[in-house]
Design an enzyme around this catalytic site. Sequence first.
Site, PDB file in Angstrom:
ATOM      1  N   GLY A  47      40.713  24.109   7.403  1.00 17.95           N
ATOM      2  CA  GLY A  47      40.968  25.540   7.282  1.00 17.95           C
ATOM      3  C   GLY A  47      39.886  26.152   6.417  1.00 17.95           C
ATOM      4  O   GLY A  47      39.267  25.458   5.605  1.00 17.95           O
ATOM      5  N   GLN A  52      35.722  32.135   1.197  1.00 15.98           N
ATOM      6  CA  GLN A  52      35.081  30.859   0.882  1.00 15.98           C
ATOM      7  C   GLN A  52      33.632  30.813   1.365  1.00 15.98           C
ATOM      8  O   GLN A  52      32.890  29.912   0.977  1.00 15.98           O
ATOM      9  CB  GLN A  52      35.871  29.695   1.477  1.00 15.98           C
ATOM     10  CG  GLN A  52      37.193  29.462   0.772  1.00 15.98           C
ATOM     11  CD  GLN A  52      37.890  28.252   1.335  1.00 15.98           C
ATOM     12  OE1 GLN A  52      38.600  28.345   2.332  1.00 15.98           O
ATOM     13  NE2 GLN A  52      37.666  27.114   0.691  1.00 15.98           N
ATOM     14  N   CYS A  98      40.423  21.202  -1.567  1.00 12.31           N
ATOM     15  CA  CYS A  98      39.866  22.495  -1.157  1.00 12.31           C
ATOM     16  C   CYS A  98      38.347  22.376  -1.051  1.00 12.31           C
ATOM     17  O   CYS A  98      37.711  21.766  -1.916  1.00 12.31           O
ATOM     18  CB  CYS A  98      40.234  23.554  -2.198  1.00 12.31           C
ATOM     19  SG  CYS A  98      39.616  25.199  -1.834  1.00 12.31           S
ATOM     20  N   LEU A  99      37.796  22.980  -0.009  1.00 11.46           N
ATOM     21  CA  LEU A  99      36.341  22.965   0.151  1.00 11.46           C
ATOM     22  C   LEU A  99      35.642  23.691  -0.988  1.00 11.46           C
ATOM     23  O   LEU A  99      34.472  23.425  -1.259  1.00 11.46           O
ATOM     24  CB  LEU A  99      35.962  23.601   1.492  1.00 11.46           C
ATOM     25  CG  LEU A  99      36.458  22.870   2.737  1.00 11.46           C
ATOM     26  CD1 LEU A  99      36.117  23.676   3.993  1.00 11.46           C
ATOM     27  CD2 LEU A  99      35.888  21.470   2.810  1.00 11.46           C
ATOM     28  N   HIS A 140      47.845  27.538   2.024  1.00 13.31           N
ATOM     29  CA  HIS A 140      46.602  27.395   1.251  1.00 13.31           C
ATOM     30  C   HIS A 140      45.616  28.520   1.587  1.00 13.31           C
ATOM     31  O   HIS A 140      45.045  29.147   0.681  1.00 13.31           O
ATOM     32  CB  HIS A 140      46.003  26.013   1.579  1.00 13.31           C
ATOM     33  CG  HIS A 140      44.742  25.695   0.879  1.00 13.31           C
ATOM     34  ND1 HIS A 140      44.679  24.811  -0.171  1.00 13.31           N
ATOM     35  CD2 HIS A 140      43.465  26.111   1.089  1.00 13.31           C
ATOM     36  CE1 HIS A 140      43.416  24.703  -0.576  1.00 13.31           C
ATOM     37  NE2 HIS A 140      42.668  25.474   0.163  1.00 13.31           N
ATOM     38  N   GLU A 141      45.416  28.770   2.878  1.00 12.48           N
ATOM     39  CA  GLU A 141      44.437  29.788   3.275  1.00 12.48           C
ATOM     40  C   GLU A 141      44.920  31.194   2.929  1.00 12.48           C
ATOM     41  O   GLU A 141      44.119  32.040   2.508  1.00 12.48           O
ATOM     42  CB  GLU A 141      44.104  29.670   4.765  1.00 12.48           C
ATOM     43  CG  GLU A 141      43.532  28.328   5.184  1.00 12.48           C
ATOM     44  CD  GLU A 141      42.372  27.816   4.346  1.00 12.48           C
ATOM     45  OE1 GLU A 141      41.600  28.641   3.789  1.00 12.48           O
ATOM     46  OE2 GLU A 141      42.224  26.591   4.226  1.00 12.48           O
ATOM     47  N   HIS A 144      44.146  31.783  -0.630  1.00 14.91           N
ATOM     48  CA  HIS A 144      42.744  32.169  -0.828  1.00 14.91           C
ATOM     49  C   HIS A 144      42.568  33.672  -0.672  1.00 14.91           C
ATOM     50  O   HIS A 144      41.902  34.319  -1.484  1.00 14.91           O
ATOM     51  CB  HIS A 144      41.829  31.466   0.182  1.00 14.91           C
ATOM     52  CG  HIS A 144      41.325  30.146  -0.250  1.00 14.91           C
ATOM     53  ND1 HIS A 144      40.569  29.962  -1.383  1.00 14.91           N
ATOM     54  CD2 HIS A 144      41.451  28.921   0.306  1.00 14.91           C
ATOM     55  CE1 HIS A 144      40.253  28.695  -1.512  1.00 14.91           C
ATOM     56  NE2 HIS A 144      40.783  28.030  -0.489  1.00 14.91           N
TER      57      HIS A 144
END
Length: 180
Positions: A47, A52, A98-99, A140-141, A144
């Site tokens: 995702g 991000q 997380c990226l 999660h997204e 963000h």
Amino acid sequence: MGEVRPIVHVGDPVLHHPCEPVIRFDDELAALVADMFASMYAAEGVGLAANQIGVPLRVFVYDCPDADGVHHKGVVVNPVLELPEVGERQLDAGDEGCLSVPGQYAPLPRPDHAAVHGFDAAGKPVTVEGTGLLSRCLQHETDHLDGHLYIDRLPAKRRKQVLAAYREAHPSAVADKTPL
């Protein structure tokens, strides 16, 4: 098909403020979505939220399985998260990463079912319901896009440990960013 853009890391202000709603569903949005998918795949994620890659708009993409192993892929613009009522929730205490905090993982209980309501890249209404990893991804997204990272949901001591490990693994990345 899209262009791979760099993933911004924890400490970058774009990750710590709520994103703006999308108001135009046009070629520019379609190009952003293509770039987001390319960037997510290049980083080996499941995702990715627009902020991000430095774009403060309420858009995320996903490509991950649900609890039954069924794969789901898509985009949600201007998502609104829906979770089961507190008394009806079952928590999944799995690890989360997380990226934007690369290499760091921590157990984070989240509801094992979630839904988001929003729009696709063409402006058509969509609802995505998920279990397992897909549920975690939707939550999660959306976090963000609200200006929160998963580490913001961790107990203070565990959050400090994750950030310390991140700083140790990425000293040059942290030096160029806003203090954590």
